[in-house]
Design a protein around this motif. Sequence first.
Motif, PDB file in Angstrom:
ATOM      1  N   THR A  38       0.839  -1.142  -0.104  1.00 37.46           N
ATOM      2  CA  THR A  38      -0.293  -0.098  -0.434  1.00 37.46           C
ATOM      3  C   THR A  38       0.880   1.297  -0.298  1.00 37.46           C
ATOM      4  O   THR A  38       0.705   2.423  -0.709  1.00 37.46           O
ATOM      5  N   HIS A  39       1.920   1.139   0.853  1.00 39.91           N
ATOM      6  CA  HIS A  39       3.132   2.592   0.929  1.00 39.91           C
ATOM      7  C   HIS A  39       3.492   2.445  -0.079  1.00 39.91           C
ATOM      8  O   HIS A  39       3.312   3.417  -0.896  1.00 39.91           O
ATOM      9  N   THR A  40       3.184   1.768  -0.902  1.00 38.25           N
ATOM     10  CA  THR A  40       4.935   1.440  -2.220  1.00 38.25           C
ATOM     11  C   THR A  40       3.809   2.077  -3.716  1.00 38.25           C
ATOM     12  O   THR A  40       3.751   3.511  -4.431  1.00 38.25           O
ATOM     13  N   LEU A  41       2.477   1.742  -3.325  1.00 32.52           N
ATOM     14  CA  LEU A  41       1.652   1.617  -4.352  1.00 32.52           C
ATOM     15  C   LEU A  41       1.433   3.595  -3.715  1.00 32.52           C
ATOM     16  O   LEU A  41       1.239   4.334  -5.307  1.00 32.52           O
ATOM     17  N   ASP A  42       0.798   3.550  -3.251  1.00 36.60           N
ATOM     18  CA  ASP A  42       0.964   5.448  -2.389  1.00 36.60           C
ATOM     19  C   ASP A  42       1.782   6.021  -3.071  1.00 36.60           C
ATOM     20  O   ASP A  42       1.837   7.365  -3.132  1.00 36.60           O
ATOM     21  N   SER A  43       3.198   5.648  -3.196  1.00 37.67           N
ATOM     22  CA  SER A  43       4.238   6.579  -3.394  1.00 37.67           C
ATOM     23  C   SER A  43       4.176   6.984  -4.881  1.00 37.67           C
ATOM     24  O   SER A  43       4.660   8.088  -5.835  1.00 37.67           O
ATOM     25  N   LEU A  44       3.990   4.810  -5.342  1.00 37.00           N
ATOM     26  CA  LEU A  44       4.295   5.307  -6.963  1.00 37.00           C
ATOM     27  C   LEU A  44       3.308   6.545  -7.456  1.00 37.00           C
ATOM     28  O   LEU A  44       3.118   6.733  -8.830  1.00 37.00           O
ATOM     29  N   ASN A  45       1.630   6.057  -6.956  1.00 41.53           N
ATOM     30  CA  ASN A  45       0.246   7.281  -7.307  1.00 41.53           C
ATOM     31  C   ASN A  45       1.000   8.399  -7.496  1.00 41.53           C
ATOM     32  O   ASN A  45       1.079   9.819  -8.394  1.00 41.53           O
ATOM     33  N   LYS A  46       1.784   9.058  -6.647  1.00 41.07           N
ATOM     34  CA  LYS A  46       2.553  10.570  -6.099  1.00 41.07           C
ATOM     35  C   LYS A  46       2.920  10.589  -7.575  1.00 41.07           C
ATOM     36  O   LYS A  46       3.106  11.938  -8.406  1.00 41.07           O
ATOM     37  N   GLN A  47       4.251   9.727  -8.058  1.00 43.73           N
ATOM     38  CA  GLN A  47       5.211   9.757  -8.684  1.00 43.73           C
ATOM     39  C   GLN A  47       4.715   9.892 -10.343  1.00 43.73           C
ATOM     40  O   GLN A  47       5.050  11.009 -10.926  1.00 43.73           O
ATOM     41  N   LEU A  48       3.471   8.370 -10.593  1.00 40.18           N
ATOM     42  CA  LEU A  48       2.123   9.027 -11.427  1.00 40.18           C
ATOM     43  C   LEU A  48       2.242  10.050 -12.187  1.00 40.18           C
ATOM     44  O   LEU A  48       2.281  10.507 -13.096  1.00 40.18           O
ATOM     45  N   GLU A  49       1.349  11.249 -10.519  1.00 36.74           N
ATOM     46  CA  GLU A  49       0.930  11.813 -10.650  1.00 36.74           C
ATOM     47  C   GLU A  49       2.162  13.416 -10.906  1.00 36.74           C
ATOM     48  O   GLU A  49       1.752  14.152 -11.801  1.00 36.74           O
ATOM     49  N   GLY A  50       4.038  13.080 -10.921  1.00 39.67           N
ATOM     50  CA  GLY A  50       4.118  14.323 -10.882  1.00 39.67           C
ATOM     51  C   GLY A  50       4.735  13.875 -12.840  1.00 39.67           C
ATOM     52  O   GLY A  50       5.034  14.698 -13.610  1.00 39.67           O
ATOM     53  N   VAL A  51       4.633  12.722 -13.091  1.00 38.84           N
ATOM     54  CA  VAL A  51       5.196  12.838 -14.218  1.00 38.84           C
ATOM     55  C   VAL A  51       3.792  12.599 -16.006  1.00 38.84           C
ATOM     56  O   VAL A  51       4.243  13.150 -16.564  1.00 38.84           O
ATOM     57  N   THR A  52       2.904  12.721 -15.194  1.00 34.04           N
ATOM     58  CA  THR A  52       2.095  12.819 -15.656  1.00 34.04           C
ATOM     59  C   THR A  52       1.525  14.525 -15.997  1.00 34.04           C
ATOM     60  O   THR A  52       1.247  14.604 -17.297  1.00 34.04           O
TER      61      THR A  52
END
Length: 162
Positions: A38-52
């Motif tokens: 869950t922590h990894t997915l949250d971090s990945l989600n934030k990174q994807l928002e930045g990349v998006t």
Amino acid sequence: MIIILYVSVAVIAVAFVILVISLMRTLNELKGTMASVTHTLDSLNKQLEGVTGETTMLLHKTNSLAEDIQGKVERLDTVVNAVQDVGGTVQELNHSLKKVTTSISSSMNRNQEKIAQVVQWGAAFKEIKDKWFGEKGRHESSRKQRSTSQKAIPAPKWERSH
């Protein structure tokens, strides 16, 4: 037999307790793993928002750059067409000059004898003119010498300054 029954129930109960304890440990470890996921997915989600966001900005810049390049290509096409027209004009001029040169050359070759006669007549005319004006000039200079020796006429002012 009853003892066997009690011992079997006791063994089953112990086995069940061991099974429950091992299931609890597995579930606790699974809970920790799930929390990590869950922590990894949250971090990945934030990174994807930045990349998006960066990808969107990059896409907008790419589109504006493509429009700019398209405009410059259209302007360059007009320049290329103009240069091409100039090249065609120069080629036509070159062709016309070649035709004129060929025409003059062939005309001169055809009229070479006439040109030679004209040059000879011109030389003869010049010779006659030189003789005519040469003798006339000598007669005038001898006349001037006679007239100046008889009377001294002062020279004009503008001739005296030299």
